[in-house]
Write a protein that holds these residues in place. Structure first.
Motif, short mmCIF file in Angstrom:
data_model
loop_
_atom_site.label_atom_id
_atom_site.label_comp_id
_atom_site.label_asym_id
_atom_site.label_seq_id
_atom_site.Cartn_x
_atom_site.Cartn_y
_atom_site.Cartn_z
N THR A 1 0.82 -1.22 0.00
CA THR A 1 0.00 0.00 0.00
C THR A 1 0.85 1.27 0.00
O THR A 1 0.40 2.32 -0.47
N VAL A 2 2.07 1.16 0.51
CA VAL A 2 2.98 2.32 0.45
C VAL A 2 3.47 2.51 -0.99
O VAL A 2 3.46 3.62 -1.52
N LYS A 3 3.87 1.42 -1.63
CA LYS A 3 4.39 1.52 -3.00
C LYS A 3 3.33 1.99 -3.99
O LYS A 3 3.63 2.75 -4.92
N ASN A 4 2.10 1.51 -3.81
CA ASN A 4 1.06 1.90 -4.79
C ASN A 4 0.35 3.20 -4.43
O ASN A 4 -0.54 3.66 -5.14
N GLY A 5 0.75 3.82 -3.30
CA GLY A 5 0.23 5.12 -2.93
C GLY A 5 -1.09 5.11 -2.20
O GLY A 5 -1.64 6.16 -1.88
N GLU A 6 -1.64 3.92 -1.87
CA GLU A 6 -2.92 3.85 -1.17
C GLU A 6 -2.81 4.32 0.28
O GLU A 6 -3.71 4.95 0.82
N TYR A 7 -1.69 4.00 0.91
CA TYR A 7 -1.49 4.41 2.30
C TYR A 7 -0.95 5.83 2.31
O TYR A 7 0.13 6.10 1.78
N SER A 8 -1.71 6.74 2.91
CA SER A 8 -1.41 8.17 2.77
C SER A 8 -0.25 8.66 3.62
O SER A 8 0.41 9.65 3.27
N VAL A 9 0.03 7.99 4.74
CA VAL A 9 1.09 8.47 5.64
C VAL A 9 2.40 7.81 5.21
O VAL A 9 2.95 6.93 5.88
N SER A 10 2.88 8.21 4.07
CA SER A 10 4.11 7.64 3.52
C SER A 10 4.86 8.71 2.75
O SER A 10 4.33 9.78 2.45
N ARG A 11 6.09 8.41 2.42
CA ARG A 11 6.94 9.39 1.74
C ARG A 11 8.01 8.67 0.92
O ARG A 11 8.40 7.54 1.24
N PRO A 12 8.51 9.34 -0.10
CA PRO A 12 9.65 8.77 -0.83
C PRO A 12 10.96 9.23 -0.19
O PRO A 12 11.01 10.29 0.45
#
Length: 295
Positions: free
Chosen positions: A247-258
């Motif tokens: 979900t982090v890689k596909n952008g579904e999880y919003s609390v993430s960053r590159p």
């Protein structure tokens, strides 16, 4: 008369020795020049230096990457300075660093045609609670309210009637900065953005300390990088999406960053080779020890 003859002979021998030494030195110089001219390698190779400046979050794997690369390319020295993402962007832009390290999306004002931006990893920031906590999901707005101190009891978000204990990272933490930026936990005072996290929050230095604090306090809530989750804490979903690698890689999880590195398009080949190593199998294996690889 004999003494005079000896003096003349001594001068003559000394002169011949000097001529011989000069001829030998000239021969060595000519030989060395010949080595350069015919393309052969010099006896000693000078070291190449790469300066990486910026995010303290990116600096952690970058140190490991630098150490491993030193084993592969002994003549390349990678100097890592963790001083914050904004400083990394500036250093890359003005040429004082070969690599700028950034643990957030670039702002429009930071974009430049002269720079190349490369994602080397992703970091999901998980919201964690004590395993005894019955809350399974929060909205972004509820998380924001809890950390700002406007929501103070778990019963307000579907949990037990118990006070909420907020645990946050220290000032200057790259993870905290990203967490605040993603969830809007900032306010502008005198033209500067400052944290709006409650002054009553407990401050813990490092992901491990936050995890230990949440594990030991039943009513607590904190945030850690995804790679630090274990069974001592419970990760909850945000907006009904669980923090996972997928979900982090596909952008579904919003609390993430590159996690980004910035380089000049006309940067040195040494820097480009190091970046190629980071994105390769060996480099990504090092990155994945704490973060999510791009592969």
């Amino acid at each position: 008369m004999k003494n005079k003859l000896f003096r003349i002979l001594g001068i003559t021998v000394l002169g011949m020795a000097m001529l011989t030494g000069c001829a030998s030195g000239a021969g060595n110089a000519a030989a060395n020049a010949g080595n350069v001219a015919d393309g052969s390698a010099p006896a000693k190779t000078e070291s190449s230096k790469i300066v990486a400046v910026g995010s303290t979050t990116v600096a952690v794997p970058m140190e490991e990457l630098a150490n491993k690369y030193k084993e592969i390319e002994p003549n390349v020295v990678v100097e890592v300075q963790g001083v914050g993402s904004s400083a990394g962007v500036k250093a890359a832009a003005d040429g004082t660093a070969d690599i700028g390290m950034v643990s957030r999306e670039l702002k429009d004002s930071e974009q430049s045609d002269d720079l190349e931006v490369t994602t080397i990893a992703y970091d999901g920031i998980a919201i964690v609670v004590n395993p005894a906590n019955g809350v399974e999901n929060l909205t972004s707005e509820q998380v924001k309210g809890i950390f700002e101190g406007t929501i103070t009891n778990w019963s307000e978000v579907g949990g037990a009637d118990a006070d909420i204990i907020v645990v946050t990272r220290e000032d200057g933490s790259g993870t905290r900065s990203a967490f605040e930026e993603i969830l809007g936990l900032q306010q502008e005072i005198d033209g500067k953005k400052v944290s709006s996290i409650s002054q009553g929050a407990l401050v813990a230095e490092g992901n491990g300390t936050i995890k230990a604090t949440v594990a030991s306090k039943e009513g607590s809530i904190g945030f850690v990088s995804l790679g630090f989750i274990d069974d001592t804490v419970k990760a909850i979903s945000v907006n009904d999406v669980m923090p996972t690698v997928e979900t982090v890689k596909n952008g579904e999880y919003s609390v993430s960053r590159p996690l980004l590195v910035i380089t000049h398009k006309d940067g040195t080949q040494t820097t480009k080779d190091f970046l190629e190593f980071i994105l390769g199998d060996e480099g990504q294996e090092i990155v994945s020890e704490k973060y999510i690889s791009v592969k």
